[in-house]
Design a protein around this motif. Structure first.
Motif, PDB file in Angstrom:
ATOM      1  N   ARG A 165     -10.168   3.765  12.856  1.00 15.96           N
ATOM      2  CA  ARG A 165      -8.734   4.038  12.787  1.00 15.96           C
ATOM      3  C   ARG A 165      -7.989   2.725  12.597  1.00 15.96           C
ATOM      4  N   SER A 166      -7.196   2.639  11.549  1.00 18.01           N
ATOM      5  CA  SER A 166      -6.461   1.405  11.276  1.00 18.01           C
ATOM      6  C   SER A 166      -4.964   1.705  11.157  1.00 18.01           C
ATOM      7  N   LEU A 167      -4.166   0.666  11.305  1.00 16.46           N
ATOM      8  CA  LEU A 167      -2.719   0.784  11.175  1.00 16.46           C
ATOM      9  C   LEU A 167      -2.325   0.613   9.716  1.00 16.46           C
ATOM     10  N   PRO A 168      -1.653   1.594   9.116  1.00 15.59           N
ATOM     11  CA  PRO A 168      -1.189   1.428   7.734  1.00 15.59           C
ATOM     12  C   PRO A 168      -0.239   0.232   7.629  1.00 15.59           C
ATOM     13  N   SER A 169      -0.103  -0.290   6.436  1.00 17.20           N
ATOM     14  CA  SER A 169       0.763  -1.444   6.216  1.00 17.20           C
ATOM     15  C   SER A 169       2.212  -0.990   6.015  1.00 17.20           C
ATOM     16  N   TYR A 170       3.091  -1.502   6.865  1.00 16.59           N
ATOM     17  CA  TYR A 170       4.520  -1.203   6.763  1.00 16.59           C
ATOM     18  C   TYR A 170       5.301  -2.509   6.764  1.00 16.59           C
ATOM     19  N   PRO A 178      -2.033  10.791  11.886  1.00 20.60           N
ATOM     20  CA  PRO A 178      -2.381  10.639  10.469  1.00 20.60           C
ATOM     21  C   PRO A 178      -1.600  11.619   9.598  1.00 20.60           C
ATOM     22  N   THR A 179      -1.500  11.319   8.327  1.00 19.36           N
ATOM     23  CA  THR A 179      -0.585  12.018   7.421  1.00 19.36           C
ATOM     24  C   THR A 179      -0.711  13.542   7.478  1.00 19.36           C
ATOM     25  N   THR A 228       3.582  10.297  14.783  1.00 17.57           N
ATOM     26  CA  THR A 228       2.812   9.122  14.383  1.00 17.57           C
ATOM     27  C   THR A 228       1.359   9.427  14.054  1.00 17.57           C
ATOM     28  N   GLU A 287     -10.638   5.852   8.257  1.00 20.08           N
ATOM     29  CA  GLU A 287     -11.555   5.265   7.276  1.00 20.08           C
ATOM     30  C   GLU A 287     -12.985   5.650   7.638  1.00 20.08           C
ATOM     31  N   THR A 317      -4.679   5.493  10.113  1.00 19.04           N
ATOM     32  CA  THR A 317      -5.382   5.853   8.886  1.00 19.04           C
ATOM     33  C   THR A 317      -6.861   5.985   9.217  1.00 19.04           C
ATOM     34  N   HIS A 320      -0.913   0.994  18.200  1.00 20.35           N
ATOM     35  CA  HIS A 320      -0.337   0.720  16.892  1.00 20.35           C
ATOM     36  C   HIS A 320       1.189   0.836  16.928  1.00 20.35           C
TER      37      HIS A 320
END
Length: 255
Positions: free
Chosen positions: A164-169, A11-12, A9, A38, A36, A196
């Motif tokens: 740090r944010s939660l990507p949209s799924y 970051p990419t 889980t 930012e 993510t 998250h």
């Protein structure tokens, strides 16, 4: 260990690097980044902090994003960084700092605040009348570390470099991924990463809470248990080596 099927889980880029090391060890993993990064714009006061970096007897960098972003700002103000001690919680963050010629120390025993504060090099760095310590971090990270430092009499300033944010799924992404790929364990790298995970799980959390959950520290382990996670494994570190050691020590769940 080949029976483990993990959900990563981080970051990419970090998930991709971890997946590669796990694959080399024969461990299957699936990636679903829940953080993510930012970068934040710095205020005038924050820029002043960097311009007067030499006032601090120790600089603590708590994550790889904080190291990369912090160094970008330091280079703008300091063609040659001031002579001072730098510290990180983990080896990967320390390597980023060391690659830029900084004098950096980090704990070998564990990737957590307690191990950092126990370092003899850290005790030596703050052995002055009114030690000033700068913590480079993401928004709202590692409050416990600052609390401990203030308790020891240090003046602590923050340089918050990213959010740090939660990507949209789509809804149901997490339980569907677990079911489709027959995953038997979840891996998080921070308290916010777990938050998250819990948020994305939604109504499926009661089912997912029974899965083996690998976490990097006692603090995150407690957060997860308080939220109802039933099988939490503290890796005592966020590195691939720490995760692999924990995997070897745990029985593979039966489907």
């Amino acid at each position: 260990m080949t029976g483990w099927r993990l959900l990563l889980t981080r970051p990419t880029e970090e998930s991709a690097a971890l997946a590669s090391e796990l694959a080399d060890a024969g461990v299957f993993s699936s990636r679903l980044p829940l953080l993510t990064i930012e970068p934040l714009a710095l205020s005038d006061d924050q820029r002043e902090v960097i311009a007067h970096l030499d006032r601090y007897c120790a600089v603590i960098v708590v994550s790889k994003p904080a190291a990369r972003l912090g160094l970008e700002w330091v280079r703008l103000y300091w063609p040659q960084a001031p002579v001072q001690k730098w510290f990180s919680v983990g080896a990967a963050t320390a390597q980023i700092l060391a690659d830029h010629g900084l004098d950096v120390s980090y704990p070998l025993s564990a990737d957590d605040s307690e191990a950092l504060l126990a370092l003899p090099a850290f005790a030596q760095a703050v052995a002055c009348d009114v030690p000033k310590v700068l913590i480079m971090r993401g928004e709202g990270g590692r409050e416990l570390l600052a609390e401990r430092l203030r308790h020891l009499g240090a003046q602590v300033d923050y340089l918050e470099l990213y959010r740090r944010s939660l990507p949209s799924y789509p809804p149901e992404t997490l339980p569907q991924r677990v079911k489709a790929e027959r995953l038997n364990a979840l891996v998080v790298s921070s308290g916010q990463g777990f938050a998250h995970l819990r948020q994305l799980a939604g109504d499926a959390w009661p089912q997912l809470s029974g899965m083996t959950l690998f976490v990097p520290s006692p603090r995150v382990a407690q957060i997860a248990r308080d939220a109802g996670a039933k099988n939490v494994v503290d890796c005592r570190g966020a590195s691939a080596a720490a995760l692999l050691a924990a995997l070897r020590a745990q029985p593979v769940p039966a489907f």
